[in-house]
Design an enzyme around this catalytic site. Structure first.
Site, PDB file in Angstrom:
ATOM      1  N   HIS A 330      22.336 -12.714-100.344  1.00  0.00           N
ATOM      2  CA  HIS A 330      22.900 -14.048-100.495  1.00  0.00           C
ATOM      3  C   HIS A 330      23.774 -14.056-101.730  1.00  0.00           C
ATOM      4  O   HIS A 330      23.452 -13.403-102.724  1.00  0.00           O
ATOM      5  CB  HIS A 330      21.773 -15.084-100.644  1.00  0.00           C
ATOM      6  CG  HIS A 330      22.229 -16.472-100.360  1.00  0.00           C
ATOM      7  ND1 HIS A 330      22.844 -17.239-101.309  1.00  0.00           N
ATOM      8  CD2 HIS A 330      22.188 -17.203 -99.226  1.00  0.00           C
ATOM      9  CE1 HIS A 330      23.151 -18.398-100.775  1.00  0.00           C
ATOM     10  NE2 HIS A 330      22.775 -18.406 -99.511  1.00  0.00           N
ATOM     11  N   ASP A 386      18.249 -17.120 -92.691  1.00  0.00           N
ATOM     12  CA  ASP A 386      18.525 -16.743 -91.304  1.00  0.00           C
ATOM     13  C   ASP A 386      17.621 -15.637 -90.775  1.00  0.00           C
ATOM     14  O   ASP A 386      17.646 -15.352 -89.576  1.00  0.00           O
ATOM     15  CB  ASP A 386      19.985 -16.289 -91.172  1.00  0.00           C
ATOM     16  CG  ASP A 386      20.924 -17.465 -91.225  1.00  0.00           C
ATOM     17  OD1 ASP A 386      20.526 -18.530 -90.718  1.00  0.00           O
ATOM     18  OD2 ASP A 386      22.023 -17.334 -91.767  1.00  0.00           O
TER      19      ASP A 386
END
Ligand code: ACO
Length: 463
Positions: A330, A386
């Site tokens: 991320h 996710d």
């Protein structure tokens, strides 16, 4: 003794305050420049104004110094009071409230109100908000005709993006973005209609008749009804699915200046209507490095096929032979994504109800191997939101290419709040970055063409 009013936390002013000076010396001119260091909010984010650098020049006619920051790695494009993330500590808060507490106790529409207004709704405000959104769930009948123009195998994100953009043609009054009443009705319409459009996209791909909204149901129940109802007169959703989706919608509702929110703000800064700006957000979310990652995670897991293949797959990722480990890494979180922790627990609850997902074992093995591998540890690559959401969605029988649509429905709440915050921010103007031109200097045009209007070649069938 403090009164009740005094004990309430004060809303932050939103102003930036000078907290120090940064002295910069230009080695070309030996000139020194003191720049104000600005601090905002209670979390101590600091910055210098990029525009201050423009005074740094070697000659008066020069443009002045710019900052070079591809992909906005270190540029604050706005002030925002909506969402706070501490990527190192794995903290996410909406308007100051920890995501864990909101996921535990709030409803999605309560969170949507909070994101937009900055405070939790009172009972009265909440009832009106829910009533308004429920009242606007229907879409114009022409949307059905519009959707029927898509091929049976059209990707639902492509359909969603186009139908959200098409809504702007049904509400030309939404162009008046400076009228708070128009803004309000547009926001209500978008939140209300996104689940309807999403469900219609699903039904189109399945070749099933569209199901109209059932305004007796809650936001999430109504969405599930429009997706799954067949001949039964009233759809009764599985309460475990309703709860899970409510939580997933809350987790996905906002995430400060991510790719799609930045797209909404940038497009919205042109003062286009909100339907067009939100369509830009849907387009950005579609990408595999952003919201499309949950779809890619399941494709990756099914390619791996078995937990015993995980080490070889990880080796391919590390050597660059294979793709990236989707659902990992991320831009902001450099520790475990707090949303991923909640999703992992949620997956356990859903699997208790519907049985273990056959690929969960592969996902768990991937996580275990990656979190013990120096490649991932040294780069601070942890599972993001996710990584496990796809497994939950699949266990609810959503098709893989529909996962990002679910994300888009939820993120609409954040996009709209960020869009409105941007419009109310006096410092914001049309988003228009600079560039460092690295191409040719001036040169003379000398055509290389023999013919300016060549005849197109006829294809085989038209010979
Ligand atoms: N698998 C393997 N290596 C990775 C991964 C990954 N998932 N993510 C980053 N890396 C490596 C990069 O190769 C790079 O290595 P290097 O320093 O040796 O070149 C290093 O880690 C830094 O990566 P960047 O691409 O510079 O990190 P960035 O912040 O630009 O990217 C991103 C963040 C796009 C999320 C990235 O981690 C990625 O592609 N992840 C997979 C896709 C994904 O899951 N996206 C969903 C994000 S969450 C969301 O949008 C809802």
């Amino acid at each position: 003794m403090a009164t009740a009013q005094e004990t309430l936390p004060q809303a932050p002013s939103g102003e930036l305050r000078a907290t120090g000076t940064l002295d910069v010396k230009d080695s070309r001119t030996s000139k020194a420049y003191p720049f104000q260091i600005l601090e905002g909010g209670v979390e101590g984010d600091t910055a210098v104004r990029a525009m201050d650098l423009r005074q740094i020049k070697t000659a008066p006619e020069e443009f002045g110094l710019m900052t070079y920051d591809p992909a906005f790695m270190n540029t604050a494009s706005c002030k925002s009071a909506i969402t706070f993330i501490d990527g190192d500590k794995g903290i996410l808060r909406y308007r100051g409230y920890p995501i864990e507490q909101l996921a535990e106790g709030a409803t999605f529409l309560e969170v949507a109100w909070l994101l937009r207004h900055g405070e939790l709704p009172t009972q009265q405000e909440y009832e009106k908000w829910v009533q308004d959104i429920t009242y606007h769930t229907y879409v114009h009948e022409n949307i059905k005709t519009f959707l029927q123009g898509f091929r049976y195998d059209a990707h639902p994100m492509a359909m969603l993006c186009s139908t959200v953009a098409a809504l702007s043609s049904f509400y030309p009054e939404a162009n008046d973005i400076h009228d708070p009443e128009q803004r309000n009705i547009s926001i209500v319409r978008l939140l209300a209609k996104l689940p309807t459009l999403a469900a219609f996209c699903y039904r189109h791909v399945k070749g099933l008749p569209f199901i109209y909204p059932d305004n007796d149901l809650s936001y999430v129940e109504n969405f599930l009804s429009m997706v799954a109802r067949m001949s039964e007169p009233k759809y009764e959703a599985n309460p475990v699915f309703v709860k899970a989706l409510e939580i997933l919608f809350i987790l996905h509702a906002d995430h400060e200046q991510n790719c799609s929110t930045n797209a909404v703000r940038a497009v919205g800064s042109s003062q286009v209507d909100p339907f067009s700006a939100i369509a830009a957000g849907v387009a950005a979310l579609y990408g595999p490095l952003h919201g499309g990652a949950n779809e890619q995670v399941l494709r990756m897991i099914s390619e791996i096929g078995h937990p015993k293949n995980v080490p070889a797959f990880i080796n391919d990722v590390k050597s660059g032979k294979g793709s990236r480990l989707m659902g990992f890494g991320h831009r902001v979180y450099k520790s475990y994504d707090p949303r991923a922790k909640i999703v992992k627990r949620l997956a356990d609850e859903v699997f208790k109800q519907v049985g273990m997902d056959k690929d969960l074992e592969i996902a768990l093995k991937l996580e275990e191997v990656a979190l013990n591998d120096d490649y991932f540890v040294s780069r601070k690559l942890y599972p993001n939101v996710d990584f496990y959401t796809g497994l939950i969605y699949r266990s609810m029988a959503f098709p893989t290419d529909f996962f990002t649509v679910l994300f888009a429905v939820a993120r609409t709440a954040g996009w709209l709040s960020q869009w409105e915050e941007m419009l109310n921010d006096k410092e914001q103007k049309i988003a228009r970055p600079r560039q460092i031109y690295v191409g040719y200097g001036e040169r003379e045009y000398q055509s290389k063409l023999k013919s300016k209007f060549p005849q197109p070649k006829k294809d085989a069938l038209r010979k």
